[in-house]
Design a protein around this motif. Sequence first.
Motif, PDB file in Angstrom:
ATOM      1  N   LEU A  27       0.672  -1.105   0.090  1.00 24.88           N
ATOM      2  CA  LEU A  27      -0.017   0.127  -0.080  1.00 24.88           C
ATOM      3  C   LEU A  27       0.901   1.332   0.028  1.00 24.88           C
ATOM      4  CD1 LEU A  27      -2.784  -1.132   2.515  1.00 24.88           C
ATOM      5  CD2 LEU A  27      -2.766  -1.430   0.271  1.00 24.88           C
ATOM      6  N   LYS A  28       0.196   2.469  -0.574  1.00 29.29           N
ATOM      7  CA  LYS A  28       0.997   3.745  -0.586  1.00 29.29           C
ATOM      8  C   LYS A  28       0.141   4.949  -0.133  1.00 29.29           C
ATOM      9  CE  LYS A  28       3.921   2.202  -4.719  1.00 29.29           C
ATOM     10  NZ  LYS A  28       4.116   2.552  -5.876  1.00 29.29           N
ATOM     11  N   LYS A  29       0.857   5.983   0.284  1.00 27.56           N
ATOM     12  CA  LYS A  29       0.103   6.924   0.878  1.00 27.56           C
ATOM     13  C   LYS A  29      -0.772   7.617  -0.097  1.00 27.56           C
ATOM     14  CE  LYS A  29       1.199  11.123   3.326  1.00 27.56           C
ATOM     15  NZ  LYS A  29       2.220  12.225   3.762  1.00 27.56           N
ATOM     16  N   ARG A  30      -1.960   7.819   0.348  1.00 31.44           N
ATOM     17  CA  ARG A  30      -3.085   8.593  -0.615  1.00 31.44           C
ATOM     18  C   ARG A  30      -3.876   7.347  -1.444  1.00 31.44           C
ATOM     19  NH1 ARG A  30      -4.133  12.173   3.215  1.00 31.44           N
ATOM     20  NH2 ARG A  30      -2.221  13.434   3.689  1.00 31.44           N
ATOM     21  N   TYR A  31      -3.329   6.252  -1.271  1.00 33.57           N
ATOM     22  CA  TYR A  31      -4.155   5.354  -2.138  1.00 33.57           C
ATOM     23  C   TYR A  31      -5.798   5.312  -1.948  1.00 33.57           C
ATOM     24  CZ  TYR A  31      -0.804   2.103  -4.651  1.00 33.57           C
ATOM     25  OH  TYR A  31       0.115   1.586  -5.530  1.00 33.57           O
ATOM     26  N   ALA A  32      -6.464   4.986  -2.953  1.00 41.19           N
ATOM     27  CA  ALA A  32      -7.885   5.117  -2.912  1.00 41.19           C
ATOM     28  C   ALA A  32      -8.246   3.452  -2.528  1.00 41.19           C
ATOM     29  CB  ALA A  32      -8.649   5.542  -3.876  1.00 41.19           C
ATOM     30  N   LEU A  33      -8.531   3.224  -1.246  1.00 38.54           N
ATOM     31  CA  LEU A  33      -8.758   1.732  -0.911  1.00 38.54           C
ATOM     32  C   LEU A  33     -10.132   1.304  -0.490  1.00 38.54           C
ATOM     33  CD1 LEU A  33      -5.998  -0.440   1.065  1.00 38.54           C
ATOM     34  CD2 LEU A  33      -8.635  -0.165   1.784  1.00 38.54           C
ATOM     35  N   LEU A  34     -10.698   0.269  -1.140  1.00 36.47           N
ATOM     36  CA  LEU A  34     -12.059  -0.086  -1.020  1.00 36.47           C
ATOM     37  C   LEU A  34     -11.895  -1.441  -0.116  1.00 36.47           C
ATOM     38  CD1 LEU A  34     -15.252  -0.241  -1.173  1.00 36.47           C
ATOM     39  CD2 LEU A  34     -14.573  -1.464  -3.181  1.00 36.47           C
ATOM     40  N   GLU A  35     -12.395  -1.465   1.029  1.00 42.17           N
ATOM     41  CA  GLU A  35     -12.662  -2.735   1.837  1.00 42.17           C
ATOM     42  C   GLU A  35     -13.851  -3.500   1.746  1.00 42.17           C
ATOM     43  OE1 GLU A  35     -12.267  -4.898   6.036  1.00 42.17           O
ATOM     44  OE2 GLU A  35     -12.378  -2.936   5.951  1.00 42.17           O
ATOM     45  N   VAL A  36     -14.066  -4.399   0.984  1.00 41.20           N
ATOM     46  CA  VAL A  36     -15.314  -5.154   0.899  1.00 41.20           C
ATOM     47  C   VAL A  36     -15.525  -6.220   2.006  1.00 41.20           C
ATOM     48  CG1 VAL A  36     -16.539  -6.684  -0.553  1.00 41.20           C
ATOM     49  CG2 VAL A  36     -15.123  -5.213  -1.654  1.00 41.20           C
ATOM     50  N   GLY A  37     -16.723  -6.244   2.540  1.00 40.90           N
ATOM     51  CA  GLY A  37     -16.898  -6.819   3.738  1.00 40.90           C
ATOM     52  C   GLY A  37     -16.273  -6.383   5.105  1.00 40.90           C
TER      53      GLY A  37
END
Length: 237
Positions: A27-37
């Motif tokens: 992971l990198k700073k400012r990534y747009a991350l979606l957690e599912v569930g």
Amino acid sequence: MQIYQPKDGYCYNSDTLFLHHFAMPFLKKRYALLEVGAGCGVLGMLCARDLSLNLTMIEKNPKMAELCAHNLRINRICAELICADFLTFDFIKSKTNIFDVILSNPPFYHNGVIKSQNSDIFSARYAENLPFFDFVKKVNSLLKPEGEFIFCYDAKAIFSLFSTLYTFKIPPICVRFVHPKVEKSATLVLCRARKNSKSQCEIQPPLFTHLSKQKGQHFTQEVQAIYHHANTWSIKC
């Protein structure tokens, strides 16, 4: 980190902490991350605690989403929380529709396993509630051109997992198998897949959870370090 969990529902386990440990180097700073569930929110919150991320979380169970919202507030983690079914939610109409990374500890118990009569536990554990083929199809539509899908799953399902990932051109580029002991077969696979990647797949050294010649809960040094870093405190409510 304080984590409120249901007394009679599904609670996070070591799989989630192992996935957090596996995912963080990618992971990198400012990534747009979606957690599912998202469940009670522990996985996404740990990632956001350790790295500044643009975090979105989706959880279809309203009771778990309420707990997740509470945990976000008390731990002062900023995230967009969506209470909806991942497979049917229209991300295109929402303000977040393309992600650098989609992260998930999805339900993966197969049909041969005795099913819980608790509806909340049933929903969180069994693969029929989030079929992997449908899951990856939706993931593919939401990732950026070189976005990544990082998840854990039952190690015995590895053939069908890889087949599905290749079908949607999100091939695995790094995997790690988790074994309860050195002499035991793998029970969990941690997988990093990248959209449109042509890289070969790295097989990391296995993660062993328990010492072989010890009785009781004698964790390996690596597992102890993972638990220490997570530093979660669970409260049943």
